[in-house]
Design an enzyme around this catalytic site. Structure first.
Site, PDB file in Angstrom:
ATOM      1  CB  ALA A   1      40.049  41.624  40.893  1.00 17.85           C
ATOM      2  CB  CYS A   2      42.463  46.041  42.435  1.00 17.53           C
ATOM      3  SG  CYS A   2      41.203  47.280  42.622  1.00 17.53           S
ATOM      4  N   PRO A   3      44.607  45.153  40.144  1.00 13.03           N
ATOM      5  CG  PRO A   3      46.813  45.566  39.490  1.00 13.03           C
ATOM      6  CD  PRO A   3      45.883  44.461  39.903  1.00 13.03           C
TER       7      PRO A   3
END
Lengths: 75, 177
Positions: free
Chosen positions: A12-14
Site C-alpha cells: 500500500a501507499c507510500p
C-alpha cells in the site's frame, strides 16, 4: 539498456513510490523499470513523481486492479 | 464500440476524478448532510461506536469508561445500527467504494506479503484509532469538517498531521521496507 521489474504487489501507499524512487536511483539512463502495483493510488502517485522527474512513463492495466508502470529513465 | 474504450466511461468510472471535482462534491455533500442531520461529517467516532458495540456483544463492560460518561456518546452507542446516521454513512462508504471498484473492474483481494506487513498494518490501525480519540476525530471530522466550520482546531490538526506523516514515513522506511 536493461529492463528491471519491481514487485510492489500487495504493497500500500507510500511503499511502492518509495521503492520506485530507490530503484530508479540505481538505474542507468535509458534503462526501463517496470513497477508492478495493485494499489490504485500507487497507479497515480508513482507516474506523477516519475513524470515530474522528467522520465517517460506508460501505464498498462494487466488485470483487475493490477497495473504495470513502465518508467524509462531519461536523465 | 466497447464500453471500456468510451471516453465518458473512462473518465467517470475507470479513472480517478480530478482533485477539484472531488473537493467540490465533498463540500456540497457535507453542506447537504449538515442541513439534513444538523451535524457535519465524521467517520472515526462511528468506528469507535462499532468497536464498542462488538465489545459489548461479547460481554465487555463499558459503563465505567470515561469516554461514555458523556450522555451524547452513550446515546449514540445505544442507538440501533440502522437508526444511526453515522453507521449508515460509514456503511455507505464501504458499499459505495466496493461498487465503484467493481464498476471499474479494479476489485482485487490483495495478497499478504509478509508478517512484517501484517504487523505494520495492525500497528498503523491501532495508532490511527488511538490518535482519532485524543484528537477528537480523523482527517474528516477533525480536519475537513472542522475547517469547513471555521474552527481553529482543524488548522492545528492539519499542522500536526504533517508532523505525524513525516515521522510515520521515517519509521516506515526504517523498519518496514
Amino acid at each position: 539498456m536493461a529492463e528491471y521489474r519491481l514487485d510492489c504487489l500487495g504493497e500500500a501507499c507510500p511503499v511502492p513510490l518509495l521503492k520506485t524512487q530507490k530503484k530508479m536511483a540505481e538505474l542507468q539512463v535509458g534503462d526501463i523499470l517496470i513497477v508492478e502495483v495493485d494499489h490504485s493510488c500507487a497507479m497515480k502517485n508513482v507516474p506523477e513523481w516519475a513524470r515530474k522527474e522528467g522520465h517517460n512513463v506508460e501505464i498498462e492495466e494487466i488485470g483487475e486492479g493490477e497495473w504495470d508502470i513502465y518508467i524509462e529513465k531519461a536523465k | 464500440m466497447k464500453l471500456e474504450k468510451n471516453k465518458y466511461f473512462k473518465a467517470v468510472v475507470k479513472e480517478a476524478w480530478p482533485y477539484t471535482v472531488g473537493a467540490v462534491l465533498l463540500a456540497l455533500l457535507n453542506i447537504s448532510l449538515f442541513i439534513v442531520t444538523g451535524s457535519a461529517w465524521g467517520i472515526s467516532g462511528t468506528l469507535l461506536n462499532w468497536g464498542s458495540k462488538i465489545y459489548k456483544a461479547v460481554g465487555g463492560q463499558l459503563q465505567n469508561w470515561v469516554y461514555y460518561s458523556d450522555p451524547a456518546r452513550l446515546r449514540a452507542l445505544e442507538t440501533p445500527f440502522f437508526s444511526h446516521g453515522g453507521s449508515l454513512m460509514n456503511l455507505g462508504i464501504i458499499v459505495g467504494a466496493f461498487m465503484a471498484s467493481l464498476a471499474a473492474s479494479q476489485f482485487k483481494i490483495r495478497k499478504i506479503k509478509s508478517v512484517r506487513q501484517v504487523i505494520a498494518a495492525m500497528l498503523g490501525g491501532l495508532l490511527m484509532g488511538y490518535g482519532t480519540r485524543i484528537a477528537f476525530g480523523c482527517n474528516i471530522g477533525a480536519f475537513f469538517s472542522a475547517v469547513a466550520s471555521f474552527s481553529l482546531h482543524g488548522w492545528v490538526y492539519a499542522i500536526f498531521i504533517f508532523v505525524g506523516a513525516w515521522i510515520g514515513s521515517k519509521l516506515l522506511v526504517k523498519y518496514f521496507m
